[in-house]
Scaffold this motif. Structure first.
Motif, PDB file in Angstrom:
ATOM      1  N   GLY A   1      55.571 -62.953 -57.703  1.00 38.13           N
ATOM      2  CA  GLY A   1      55.631 -64.201 -58.443  1.00 38.13           C
ATOM      3  C   GLY A   1      56.874 -64.351 -59.294  1.00 38.13           C
ATOM      4  O   GLY A   1      57.824 -63.560 -59.194  1.00 38.13           O
TER       5      GLY A   1
ATOM      6  N   THR B   1      47.364 -65.330 -60.052  1.00 42.44           N
ATOM      7  CA  THR B   1      46.065 -65.779 -59.568  1.00 42.44           C
ATOM      8  C   THR B   1      44.942 -64.907 -60.120  1.00 42.44           C
ATOM      9  O   THR B   1      45.158 -63.784 -60.601  1.00 42.44           O
ATOM     10  CB  THR B   1      46.019 -65.726 -58.044  1.00 42.44           C
ATOM     11  OG1 THR B   1      46.120 -64.356 -57.635  1.00 42.44           O
ATOM     12  CG2 THR B   1      47.162 -66.534 -57.424  1.00 42.44           C
ATOM     13  N   ASP B   2      43.722 -65.425 -60.018  1.00 47.14           N
ATOM     14  CA  ASP B   2      42.558 -64.653 -60.439  1.00 47.14           C
ATOM     15  C   ASP B   2      42.451 -63.369 -59.625  1.00 47.14           C
ATOM     16  O   ASP B   2      42.166 -62.290 -60.173  1.00 47.14           O
ATOM     17  CB  ASP B   2      41.293 -65.497 -60.262  1.00 47.14           C
ATOM     18  CG  ASP B   2      40.047 -64.781 -60.741  1.00 47.14           C
ATOM     19  OD1 ASP B   2      39.943 -64.513 -61.958  1.00 47.14           O
ATOM     20  OD2 ASP B   2      39.175 -64.473 -59.904  1.00 47.14           O
TER      21      ASP B   2
ATOM     22  N   ARG C   1      49.589 -61.846 -54.420  1.00 56.80           N
ATOM     23  CA  ARG C   1      48.817 -62.965 -54.984  1.00 56.80           C
ATOM     24  C   ARG C   1      47.337 -62.897 -54.619  1.00 56.80           C
ATOM     25  O   ARG C   1      46.471 -63.281 -55.410  1.00 56.80           O
ATOM     26  CB  ARG C   1      49.384 -64.299 -54.492  1.00 56.80           C
ATOM     27  CG  ARG C   1      50.674 -64.730 -55.147  1.00 56.80           C
ATOM     28  CD  ARG C   1      51.219 -65.983 -54.473  1.00 56.80           C
ATOM     29  NE  ARG C   1      50.233 -67.064 -54.445  1.00 56.80           N
ATOM     30  CZ  ARG C   1      50.060 -67.952 -55.429  1.00 56.80           C
ATOM     31  NH1 ARG C   1      50.796 -67.875 -56.524  1.00 56.80           N
ATOM     32  NH2 ARG C   1      49.153 -68.906 -55.319  1.00 56.80           N
ATOM     33  N   ASP C   2      47.056 -62.408 -53.412  1.00 58.12           N
ATOM     34  CA  ASP C   2      45.658 -62.347 -52.966  1.00 58.12           C
ATOM     35  C   ASP C   2      44.952 -61.073 -53.410  1.00 58.12           C
ATOM     36  O   ASP C   2      43.803 -60.829 -53.038  1.00 58.12           O
ATOM     37  CB  ASP C   2      45.563 -62.500 -51.453  1.00 58.12           C
ATOM     38  CG  ASP C   2      46.254 -61.355 -50.693  1.00 58.12           C
ATOM     39  OD1 ASP C   2      46.800 -60.438 -51.329  1.00 58.12           O
ATOM     40  OD2 ASP C   2      46.263 -61.408 -49.441  1.00 58.12           O
TER      41      ASP C   2
ATOM     42  N   MET D   1      44.839 -61.675 -58.254  1.00 57.25           N
ATOM     43  CA  MET D   1      45.878 -60.745 -58.699  1.00 57.25           C
ATOM     44  C   MET D   1      45.482 -60.061 -60.003  1.00 57.25           C
ATOM     45  O   MET D   1      45.574 -58.833 -60.129  1.00 57.25           O
ATOM     46  CB  MET D   1      47.210 -61.477 -58.884  1.00 57.25           C
ATOM     47  CG  MET D   1      48.305 -60.626 -59.481  1.00 57.25           C
ATOM     48  SD  MET D   1      49.832 -61.546 -59.776  1.00 57.25           S
ATOM     49  CE  MET D   1      50.466 -61.681 -58.103  1.00 57.25           C
ATOM     50  N   TYR D   2      45.038 -60.850 -60.989  1.00 59.39           N
ATOM     51  CA  TYR D   2      44.636 -60.272 -62.267  1.00 59.39           C
ATOM     52  C   TYR D   2      43.539 -59.226 -62.076  1.00 59.39           C
ATOM     53  O   TYR D   2      43.596 -58.127 -62.642  1.00 59.39           O
ATOM     54  CB  TYR D   2      44.130 -61.356 -63.213  1.00 59.39           C
ATOM     55  CG  TYR D   2      45.199 -62.070 -64.018  1.00 59.39           C
ATOM     56  CD1 TYR D   2      46.039 -61.361 -64.883  1.00 59.39           C
ATOM     57  CD2 TYR D   2      45.346 -63.445 -63.944  1.00 59.39           C
ATOM     58  CE1 TYR D   2      47.004 -62.022 -65.639  1.00 59.39           C
ATOM     59  CE2 TYR D   2      46.310 -64.117 -64.696  1.00 59.39           C
ATOM     60  CZ  TYR D   2      47.134 -63.391 -65.546  1.00 59.39           C
ATOM     61  OH  TYR D   2      48.085 -64.045 -66.289  1.00 59.39           O
TER      62      TYR D   2
ATOM     63  N   SER E   1      51.346 -70.466 -62.067  1.00 60.10           N
ATOM     64  CA  SER E   1      50.516 -70.426 -60.858  1.00 60.10           C
ATOM     65  C   SER E   1      50.709 -69.140 -60.063  1.00 60.10           C
ATOM     66  O   SER E   1      49.922 -68.839 -59.156  1.00 60.10           O
ATOM     67  CB  SER E   1      50.826 -71.629 -59.968  1.00 60.10           C
ATOM     68  OG  SER E   1      52.188 -71.626 -59.561  1.00 60.10           O
ATOM     69  N   SER E   2      51.764 -68.372 -60.380  1.00 59.26           N
ATOM     70  CA  SER E   2      51.985 -67.098 -59.693  1.00 59.26           C
ATOM     71  C   SER E   2      50.832 -66.127 -59.926  1.00 59.26           C
ATOM     72  O   SER E   2      50.516 -65.299 -59.072  1.00 59.26           O
ATOM     73  CB  SER E   2      53.276 -66.443 -60.189  1.00 59.26           C
ATOM     74  OG  SER E   2      54.419 -67.194 -59.851  1.00 59.26           O
TER      75      SER E   2
END
Length: 225
Positions: A152, A161-162, A119-120, A164-165, A158-159
Motif C-alpha cells: 500500500g 484493509t480489515d 491487502r487480502d 490486512m490489519y 484504503s490501502s
C-alpha cells in the motif's frame, strides 16, 4: 569500520572485503585473495552465526508462504542467542505486494523485511526470523527486530484493509509470543520511529489504536513441549 580476520591472522576491514581491496593490500594472499573477494564478502556478512538448523522453504509463521529474499538483503545470525529480539517494526511498501517481493529478491536493493502482508491478508516470509534483515535503516534495530512490510501507500487510507490489519496483528502477536515481547507501542513501532530513519511509514492513516487492540486480542497457542 568493522573488521574480520583472514586465515593468516591479518585484520581486514569490511570495506576491503566488500570492494576487494588490492592484491598487494592483502599481502601474502596476493592475487588469490583478490580473486576470492566475493567469497570473503559473503563470509563477513554471515558472521556471527550459522549454527541454528535451517530447512529449505520452512517458515516461522504458520500459513505464511516462503519466498526467499536475495542474500544481499539480509545476513546470517543465530537470533535470539546472539541478538535478543525485542521489537517489531511496521513498514508500508509505497507500492504493491508484487513490488515488494520483486525488490526484496533483487540483490541491488540491499534491503528486505522478514515478512510482507498483502491487502487480502496473505503473508509471505522472505527472511527467517533468526537472521538479520536490512529493513530499519539502523543496524542495532535491524539486529534486535523483526520487520513486517505492508502492501500500500501511506497517503491512501484504503490501502489498509480489515483483512490486512487482522492478518498482520496475528503475525505480530505470534512474534511477540515467540520472543516474549510486550504487546505495547514501545516494542511494536513504526519505521518512522526508528532512530535516525528518514522514512515516514506507516504514516498518519495507519490506525495504531485499532491495530494494537487487534494484536492484544490475539490468543496464541504455545507449541507443545
Amino acid at each position: 569500520m568493522s573488521e574480520t580476520t583472514t586465515g593468516g591472522g591479518r585484520r581486514v576491514s569490511r570495506r576491503t572485503l566488500l570492494l576487494g581491496g588490492s592484491a598487494a593490500g592483502l599481502g601474502a594472499a596476493g592475487v588469490a585473495a583478490y580473486a576470492a573477494r566475493d567469497d570473503l564478502a559473503r563470509m563477513w556478512w554471515r558472521l556471527p552465526g550459522i549454527e541454528k538448523p535451517r530447512t529449505a522453504g520452512a517458515v516461522d509463521q504458520p500459513g505464511a508462504e516462503w519466498i526467499a529474499a536475495s542474500g544481499a538483503n539480509w545476513r546470517w545470525a543465530d537470533r535470539p542467542d546472539d541478538y535478543p529480539i525485542d521489537r517489531v517494526v511496521i513498514h508500508v511498501v509505497q507500492g504493491s505486494y508484487d513490488d515488494a517481493v520483486r525488490v526484496f529478491k533483487d540483490p541491488r536493493h540491499l534491503a528486505a523485511a522478514h515478512y510482507i502482508v498483502r491487502r487480502d491478508g496473505h503473508i509471505a516470509q522472505m527472511v527467517r526470523e533468526l537472521d538479520v534483515a536490512f529493513h530499519a535503516g539502523n543496524r542495532p534495530y535491524n539486529e534486535r527486530s523483526i520487520g513486517i512490510e505492508h502492501e500500500g501507500f501511506v497517503s491512501q487510507p484504503s490501502s489498509f484493509t480489515d483483512a490486512m490489519y487482522r492478518s498482520s496483528a496475528r503475525l505480530t502477536a505470534s512474534i511477540c509470543e515467540r520472543y516474549g515481547i510486550p504487546r505495547d507501542r514501545e516494542h511494536i513501532v513504526g519505521h518512522v520511529e526508528v532512530p535516525g530513519t528518514d522514512h515516514t511509514d506507516p504514516g498518519r492513516h495507519w490506525d495504531w489504536e485499532r491495530y494494537m487492540r487487534l494484536v492484544r486480542a490475539v490468543r496464541v497457542k504455545r507449541a507443545a513441549g
